[in-house]
Every structure is written in C-alpha cells, then in structure tokens.
Design an enzyme around this catalytic site. Sequence first.
Site, PDB file in Angstrom:
ATOM      1  N   ASP A  36      22.514  -2.129  14.220  1.00 46.87           N
ATOM      2  CA  ASP A  36      23.761  -2.132  15.011  1.00 46.87           C
ATOM      3  C   ASP A  36      23.611  -1.216  16.223  1.00 46.87           C
ATOM      4  O   ASP A  36      23.410  -0.006  16.075  1.00 46.87           O
ATOM      5  CB  ASP A  36      24.930  -1.675  14.128  1.00 46.87           C
ATOM      6  CG  ASP A  36      26.282  -1.974  14.764  1.00 46.87           C
ATOM      7  OD1 ASP A  36      26.451  -1.712  15.975  1.00 46.87           O
ATOM      8  OD2 ASP A  36      27.181  -2.461  14.055  1.00 46.87           O
ATOM      9  N   SER A  54      34.362  -3.484  13.161  1.00 49.88           N
ATOM     10  CA  SER A  54      34.366  -2.771  14.434  1.00 49.88           C
ATOM     11  C   SER A  54      35.741  -2.156  14.703  1.00 49.88           C
ATOM     12  O   SER A  54      36.210  -1.383  13.875  1.00 49.88           O
ATOM     13  CB  SER A  54      33.905  -3.720  15.538  1.00 49.88           C
ATOM     14  OG  SER A  54      33.512  -3.014  16.681  1.00 49.88           O
ATOM     15  N   HIS A  58      25.461  -5.785  15.387  1.00 43.67           N
ATOM     16  CA  HIS A  58      26.894  -5.571  15.243  1.00 43.67           C
ATOM     17  C   HIS A  58      27.609  -6.902  14.971  1.00 43.67           C
ATOM     18  O   HIS A  58      27.771  -7.714  15.890  1.00 43.67           O
ATOM     19  CB  HIS A  58      27.393  -4.952  16.547  1.00 43.67           C
ATOM     20  CG  HIS A  58      28.785  -4.432  16.485  1.00 43.67           C
ATOM     21  ND1 HIS A  58      29.132  -3.355  15.711  1.00 43.67           N
ATOM     22  CD2 HIS A  58      29.919  -4.845  17.099  1.00 43.67           C
ATOM     23  CE1 HIS A  58      30.419  -3.107  15.864  1.00 43.67           C
ATOM     24  NE2 HIS A  58      30.928  -3.994  16.700  1.00 43.67           N
TER      25      HIS A  58
END
Length: 313
Positions: A109, A23, A143
């Site tokens: 995600d 991320s 995610h």
Amino acid sequence: MLLILVVGLCTSLVSSFTVSGLSSGGFFSTQFHVAFSSSVTGAAIIAGGPYYCSQGSQTNAEIACMSSPALLNLNACINEAQKNAAAGSIDSLTNLAKASVYIFSGSRDTVVNPGVVKDTVQFYQKFVTSGTIVSNFTVPAEHSWVTNSYKNKCAYLGSPYMNNCNFDTSGAFLNQFYPNLNPKTVFNPNNLLTFDQSTYGDISSASMSKTGYVYVPTGCKSTTCNIHIAFHGCQQSAETVGKDFVSYTGLNDWAESNNIVVIYPQLTTEMLKNPEGCWDFWGYTGNNFALKTGKQMSIVYSMSQKVPGVEWF
Ligand SMILES: *[C@@H]1O[C@H](CO)[C@@H](O)[C@H](O)[C@H]1NC(C)=O
C-alpha cells in the site's frame, strides 16, 4: 393492545451491528465504532488509522495519517477518545473490551502506509481485552479492497480500488464477526436497492448524496436480520465508480446466504471541501466530526436504527 404493539416495535429494533470500510472509510469505521461502541460489536478497518488520527487537521490527515506514520501521535488519539467518552460525547470505551476488530493493510500500500494501520492495532490493544483483534499485513496488495474475484491485479493502484489478490477480505471479517456462517453464494442484483439518504438528516452539509444503497437478502425483506454498514473509500462512491463497490466487495455474496442486510451509505463529490467524496476524519463537516453528533456520524447511525429497504422497521 397498544402496549403489545409498542413492545413489539421496540423488540424489533436492532440493538447491535457491525461496520467496515476502506481508506477514508477505514478511518471512519474506527471512528464510528469508537463513538458508538455500545451498538457496534465488530469493526473491519482496511487501510485506516486510529481514532482522531488527524487531531482535526487536514495536514495531519494527509501526512501523519497517510505517508508518514512517524508523525502520528497515538497517545493524543487515545487521550481524545478518553476525553470524549468522559464528556459523554461518545459511548463509554469500556464497551470496546469485548469488541471484535479486523485490521487489514496490503504490504504494497503506497497511499496509507502500513505503519499507520499498525497504530490502529495498537490503539485497539489499549481497549480490547476479552474481545478479538485480528490483523493482516501480509497480502501483497496495493491500496484497495482486496477480494478473491474482482477486479484489478493485486499490485495495481487505481479505480475502483478493488483488487483481486485471491484473498476474500470480506469473508475473513464477516466469519470473525458472525460465527458459523453458511458458505457464500452469488448475490441477487435485484436485492441491491437504492434509498433516499435525505430522510436521515441534512445530507448536503454532510457531503452525502441523495441516493444510498442497501443490499437486502431475499430472507430479510420481512424478517429481522443482522446489519452491516460498509464505508467506501475516497473516489469510490457510486457517483465515481458506479455499482462496483456496492456489488463486488464480496459482502453481498456472504450476506445473501446468511441473512445480513448491508447498508452502503454514499458520499457526494459535489461539496467543494470534499471533491473526492472522502469520509470525514479531519473536520471538513465541523469540529464534532468524530463525536456521536458529527454530521456524517449521526446520519449513518440513524440508518442503523431505521434500516432502509426492509419492512421490519
Ligand atoms: C492473511 O492473508 C493471508 C494471505 O496472504 C492468508 O493466507 C491468511 O489467512 C490471512 N490471515 C488472516 C488472519 O486473515
């Protein structure tokens, strides 16, 4: 005698190392790789975007680089990298030709749209010619840093953003970066050390915490080893998730049996501009955030040149 000592010290410096991140740490992994491409030979980007994705704007970071990749200007990213390299503020992009890159996005995600991560593949395709780009968009993961042992269900979204999808992402990219690895073992918690990040620079203006973590395999305390640097995601620093990220990505298990030192630089949630402890890929630490002189960039690079927790520097 002195000359021999000096030569000995120089040859013990690690000339190359690899990086990974999730991320904001994934964006930072790309950014760090592109800026320090003469030193970084492999980069794993998990749910992260291309270099300078944000164009220096927090709004872009949150929209074009996360939810709405149709707004992402890939040519501007490529142009910025070329401009910075021409100015000497990042390493020459020709180093990227032989790079080894691993790019991962879970198909479920909902935080960083897989379309953003596909632009990361395209960014690297522009520069990596003789090297390797492996991408994986098929694991049905939310995610997270995907593992085959820890922690939440594959489609779950939430802390500590580590999902068990029966897929060992860390093993996939480490085996790509370092051929012929031994099978992974179980890491030794006594080899997970803390270190003082303030010895590497002005941590408070860089939104970095006092304490960083480093995993030093038993075989690496006094012998030169490979180096890997792993960047946590937002809301994933040790201040927020404790030792989850620095223990259970799977990196330490591979590191222990293959003599790889893993550095886990840590951000703090104390800076008002960065309450989630995200790596800077839009400019809250300054306009030079994506250059070698960027506050976080230069501090992390110093860690690679004076590795914490070992006796060989
Ligand atoms: C991608 O993920 C799948 C699991 O869904 C796995 O079987 C495959 O080996 C992975 N490919 C790469 C290149 O990592």
